[in-house]
Each structure stands twice: as C-alpha cells, then as structure tokens.
Design an enzyme around this catalytic site. Structure first.
Site, PDB file in Angstrom:
ATOM      1  N   GLU A 177      62.311  59.047  87.201  1.00  0.00           N
ATOM      2  CA  GLU A 177      60.680  58.422  87.251  1.00  0.00           C
ATOM      3  C   GLU A 177      60.799  57.219  85.715  1.00  0.00           C
ATOM      4  OE1 GLU A 177      57.593  60.617  86.017  1.00  0.00           O
ATOM      5  OE2 GLU A 177      56.415  59.319  85.829  1.00  0.00           O
ATOM      6  N   LYS A 219      60.290  58.563  91.797  1.00  0.00           N
ATOM      7  CA  LYS A 219      58.784  58.607  91.096  1.00  0.00           C
ATOM      8  C   LYS A 219      58.406  57.163  90.765  1.00  0.00           C
ATOM      9  CE  LYS A 219      55.516  61.514  88.423  1.00  0.00           C
ATOM     10  NZ  LYS A 219      54.816  62.989  88.458  1.00  0.00           N
TER      11      LYS A 219
HETATM   12  P1  13P Z   1      50.010  60.463  86.245  1.00  0.00           P
HETATM   13  O1  13P Z   1      49.641  60.946  88.105  1.00  0.00           O
HETATM   14  O2  13P Z   1      49.238  61.012  85.946  1.00  0.00           O
HETATM   15  O3  13P Z   1      50.698  59.512  86.293  1.00  0.00           O
HETATM   16  O4  13P Z   1      50.801  61.079  85.652  1.00  0.00           O
HETATM   17  C1  13P Z   1      52.420  61.926  87.021  1.00  0.00           C
HETATM   18  C2  13P Z   1      53.358  62.411  85.753  1.00  0.00           C
HETATM   19  O5  13P Z   1      54.176  63.154  86.348  1.00  0.00           O
HETATM   20  C3  13P Z   1      54.034  61.420  84.964  1.00  0.00           C
HETATM   21  O6  13P Z   1      54.865  61.969  83.983  1.00  0.00           O
END
Ligand code: 13P
Length: 339
Positions: A177, A219
């Site tokens: 991510e 992600k």
């Molecule tokens: P949000 O969808 O609230 O951005 O959170 C996703 C997430 O896992 C952030 O690490």
C-alpha cells in the site's frame, strides 16, 4: 515460499464482485473514529464494533477478506468464537496489518517513512498461526512544496518490498500500500506525476527483492486533485487518470488492485471504482479495500447504541453491496437514494 498458496489466496482476495474491508485501525485511529460518534474507545467497545461488522448479514457475497489489527486478531465474539475463525467460517479471509506506522523521516521535514521491519519474520510466524492469510503495510507519500523527495519515495519503496518478501516467505499474501495523500491544494496532474514516480519505484524494489508479483495485491490511492484544490476533478477524469497511471506502472502479472478510499466520501469512492470497471476489462482485477468509505455510515448509525446495531450492520451490508456492483460497473448514483 509456496507459490501456489500465494497465488490462490491472492485470487480469492480479488475474486470478481468482491473486495476487502479494512478494519485494521490502530489504537490511536480507532479511538479517533469512535470518539467522533460519542463512543469511548475501550477493549469492549472496539470488540463490539468489530463484531457488528464481521457478523453483518450477507457480507460474504461482497467481502473477500478483512484486515485486522493486532488486538482484533486475538479477540473473540460475544459467543466466544475467535474473530479469524468466525471470518473463515463465513468464507472470508482474515488478514493482518503488520506495519508499525508512518514516522517522521529523519532530516526530511514533513515526510514520513513506515517502520516495522525488525522482528517481522517472527511476527509473521505468529500471525500465520493465529489464522492470517494476508497482510498489509501502508506507506504514505505527501505532496507539498518541494516534496515528495526521491529519498522519501526510495526509503518507503524499499521498506514495502522488504515487508512483501518476508510475507511471502511465510506464505502470507502481502498487500502493498503506497498511499499518495489527498491532503493539499495540488491539481490532479501533480497527483498523477507523483503517483507514477512512486509506483515505478515500488515495482522496481519489489523486483529487486524477488517478490512474486502473482502472489501480491497492490493497494493504491486513486489519482485525484488535492482536497483543498480549487478545482475538483470529475468522476470520469479520476477514472481516466488513475487507469492511465496504473497501466503505465503496474505489471499485468499482478492479480489485483484494491483501492483505499483515502478521505473520499463513500459515494465518491464507489462512483470512482464503478467508472474504472466500466472501462474494463483490465489486466488486473480492479477492487476495493476501503476503511472509511465502508465504515463511516455504519459508525454514524451505531453511535455505541446496542439497539441500533442491527440498522448499523445493514448499512454496512448496503455499502458493501454497492461496491460489489461497482466491481462490474453496474452501480448508479441513483441507488444511493432508493437502496
Ligand atoms: P481508507 O479507505 O479509510 O483510506 O483506509 C484504507 C486503509 O486501510 C488505510 O491503510
């Protein structure tokens, strides 16, 4: 590393029509979210709230996996079923957030680097025994005057790749991510340029660390104008810029992309996902891994009141179903009123 396990798990995480619930808020973040709706954050209220989400009706049709926090993966439901077991019983994969948060990057004003690599190999062994099938590590990139620096992108990309390799060594699918933050008054073009630069670096580091692309999930943040920008982008502009960015930087060997919502409203996050899937097919599944965009409507209704738990759970099911429709481009904004 067992490639077959990784490939199979990754495929299940982004199965057609499905996406992931991020319920891995750290102690500090969940306190903020609960306090915002007048609920004190205690081990009990956190347990009650997560149980409400995990037992919501029909979600196994829309939700493939749930990302848990260290406390949550060790908790049990009011009927005494361990949360990972409860989820597995519904055909939902349990996952675990393993990073230890974004900390100030030394000698770099306003930039952050995510920590948590020390001891991670041993933690993966324990999490696997607790039932985790996939993991998450979040890096944040901030847009501002003179930032992000290449140093910050390099440090975060390297840590993401080291984490991903350790996860795969333990037969756990890494969610990688790299979040380019929505904060700032930059336009969508600036966001696109920074996002391309970041993802290029991330995939180059993933290859250096020998990460199996077929056994990971990306992600990403969507490509958007900054929250404080004078001109906000249309749904179509966001879909176009985000897909262009992904097509230029994400190898087709990656099975799926599961977006974060990053401060978008639930309606925006669903509309953007829908617009992207309407333009498919794409080389990878285009899915979701939302926290706020799935949970905010739930918290608003629940507010810690047991008598509202059922209505709150239905709100979660509804949001999950709308995103399920967006997975195949079948969502319409008009459904927000009727559903
Ligand atoms: P949000 O969808 O609230 O951005 O959170 C996703 C997430 O896992 C952030 O690490």
């Amino acid at each position: 590393m067992n490639s077959n396990i990784l490939i199979d798990t990754a495929a299940r995480m982004v199965a057609p029509g499905k996406g992931i619930l991020a319920a891995d808020e750290s102690s500090g973040t969940i306190q903020k979210r609960l306090n915002a709706v007048g609920v004190e954050s205690t081990e009990q209220t956190r347990r009650d709230y997560r149980e409400l989400l995990f037992t919501a009706p029909e979600i196994e049709n829309y939700i493939s996996g749930v990302i848990l926090y260290d406390e949550t993966i060790r908790q049990s439901s009011s009927t005494n079923v361990a949360f990972p077991k409860l989820l597995e019983g519904r055909g939902i994969l349990p996952g675990i957030k393993v990073d230890r948060g974004a900390k100030p990057l030394a000698l770099h004003d306003a930039e952050k680097v995510t920590e948590g690599l020390d001891g991670l190999r041993e933690r993966f062994v324990e999490y696997r025994a607790l039932g985790a099938r996939f993991a998450k590590w979040r890096a944040v990139i901030t847009i501002g005057t003179g930032i992000p620096t290449q140093d910050c992108i390099d440090a975060n990309a390297h840590a993401l790749a080291r984490y991903a390799a350790l996860a795969q060594e333990a037969d756990i699918v890494p969610i990688v991510e790299p979040e380019v933050l929505i904060d700032g008054d930059h336009d969508i073009d600036r966001c696109e340029a920074v996002t391309v630069r970041t993802f290029d670096r991330v995939f180059s580091e993933l290859k250096n660390q020998r990460v199996l692309l077929e056994g990971m999930i990306l992600k990403p943040s969507m490509v958007l104008a900054g929250k404080q920008a004078l001109r906000q982008s249309s749904v179509e502009e966001v879909a176009e810029a985000t897909l262009r960015t992904l097509l230029r930087t994400v190898p087709a060997a990656v099975p799926g992309i599961a977006f974060l919502s990053g401060g978008q409203t639930p309606e925006q996050a669903t509309a953007h996902l829908n617009a992207m899937n309407r333009r498919g097919p794409h080389p990878w599944q285009v899915a979701f891994s939302y926290a706020r965009a799935l949970q905010n409507p739930v918290l608003e209704i629940w507010r810690g009141r047991a008598e509202r738990a059922e209505a709150a759970a239905s709100a979660f099911t509804r949001r999950a179903r709308l995103n399920h429709l967006a997975r195949s481009g079948k969502y319409e904004p008009g459904m927000e009123k009727s559903a």
